[in-house]
Design an enzyme around this catalytic site. Structure first.
Site, PDB file in Angstrom:
ATOM      1  CE  LYS A   1       0.983   1.436   4.332  1.00 31.63           C
ATOM      2  NZ  LYS A   1       1.673   2.706   4.631  1.00 31.63           N
TER       3      LYS A   1
ATOM      4  CG  ASP B   1      -0.993  -0.136   8.063  1.00 38.64           C
ATOM      5  OD1 ASP B   1      -1.820   0.697   8.464  1.00 38.64           O
ATOM      6  OD2 ASP B   1       0.212   0.139   7.886  1.00 38.64           O
TER       7      ASP B   1
END
Length: 325
Positions: free
Chosen positions: A11, A142
């Protein structure tokens, strides 16, 4: 049981707004996650005792014991599912890494998400996507996004997610640095830099009619960035990329300033440190521009390596067994 392989993306944070330090040691965040086409693969198979083997990018830097996030994720899933559904929770975990370690790309969290999906499939545990996300939030901030993928707004520690209304495909060049950065150290440096600014007379006084805050307020989502993402325009998105951790990452790794400057001079539409760094992410106008930018950055000698990626891409997903026969 047949081994299960899951592919999971890295990401970048298109926005990372960091609030004050909380009593629990975390910070309130507002972030816009964006999954990109740099993938790790995780394979799980039944075993007499749980183990983890890591190959590929930065393999030696990945913990191989109980502190490994993928191992922790498998244990958390077994606990959530219960002994009736998972009577034999031991697994051999194989991680094939392409996402660098401690690079601001959530590689460890990605591997944890992949382990959740793979073990849920291997054990036929039957947890829903919402249940997996709940387990993920307990493993790491995350991890839930790595399950989801795409583009999403994260609040809290980043684990509370809302899918973002984003259009189009974005092309990126990621510039890898030599060595990683510790996320806790970057956050601590951010706090220290803010305290130093708040304590300086110029900062505390501000200008006439414009007093400057001594502490950061609650983080806010950039409405401009969200509108730009809906427009599918890299030219609109690029100038709005923002990361509150970038000054701290640069403080710890001053060479990042040179990398960012080189990308901008070479025509990147947007440039930022990704997450806690030290990877620098450069937004390109299109695929051809990304290719040219990658070649130029490589020639400039301002980073260890570069890779071209695109996003958004889906989150952790099982790879068909025929692909890994």
């Amino acid at each position: 049981m047949t081994p299960v392989t899951v592919r999971v993306p890295a990401k970048v944070n298109l926005q990372l707004a960091v609030g004050p330090l909380r009593a629990d040691g975390y910070h309130d965040l507002v972030t816009v996650f964006h999954a990109v086409s740099l993938f790790d693969e995780v394979t799980v198979r039944p075993a007499g005792q749980t183990s983890v083997q890591v190959t590929g990018e930065d393999a030696a830097a990945v913990p191989a014991g109980r502190t490994n996030l993928a191992v922790r994720a498998a244990a958390a899933l077994a606990k959530a599912a219960g002994s009736k559904r998972v009577p034999k929770p031991a697994v051999a975990i194989e991680i094939r890494k392409r996402i660098p370690v401690a690079a601001g790309l959530a590689g460890g969290s990605a591997d944890a998400a992949a382990a959740l999906v793979a073990c849920n499939e291997l054990w036929q545990a039957g947890l829903s996507g919402a249940e997996l996300s709940e387990v993920a939030a307990g493993v790491g901030s995350d991890v839930a996004f790595a399950l989801l993928g795409g583009t999403a707004v994260g609040v809290g520690r980043g684990e509370q997610l809302t899918v973002a209304l984003a259009a189009g495909t974005y092309h990126w060049v990621l510039a890898f640095s030599a060595g990683g950065l510790s996320t806790p150290e970057v956050y601590a440096t951010c706090d220290r830099l803010r305290a130093a600014r708040a304590g300086s007379p110029a900062r505390a006084g501000g200008s006439a009619g414009h007093p400057r805050p001594l502490r950061p307020g609650p983080p806010q989502l950039s409405t401009g960035l969200m509108a730009a993402l809906r427009s599918a325009s890299p030219a609109a998105v690029g100038p709005l990329l923002a990361n509150d951790l970038q000054p701290a990452a640069i403080s710890l790794r001053p060479g990042l300033r040179r990398t960012l400057a080189a990308g901008r001079e070479l025509g990147a539409t947007g440039a930022m440190v990704s997450g806690s760094g030290p990877t620098c992410a450069f937004l390109a106008a299109d695929a051809g521009h990304a290719r040219d930018l990658a070649v130029s950055l490589t020639g400039a000698g301002v980073c260890r390596a570069v890779v071209r990626v695109h996003g958004p891409v889906p989150g952790a997903a099982v790879v068909a067994s025929t692909e890994h026969a």
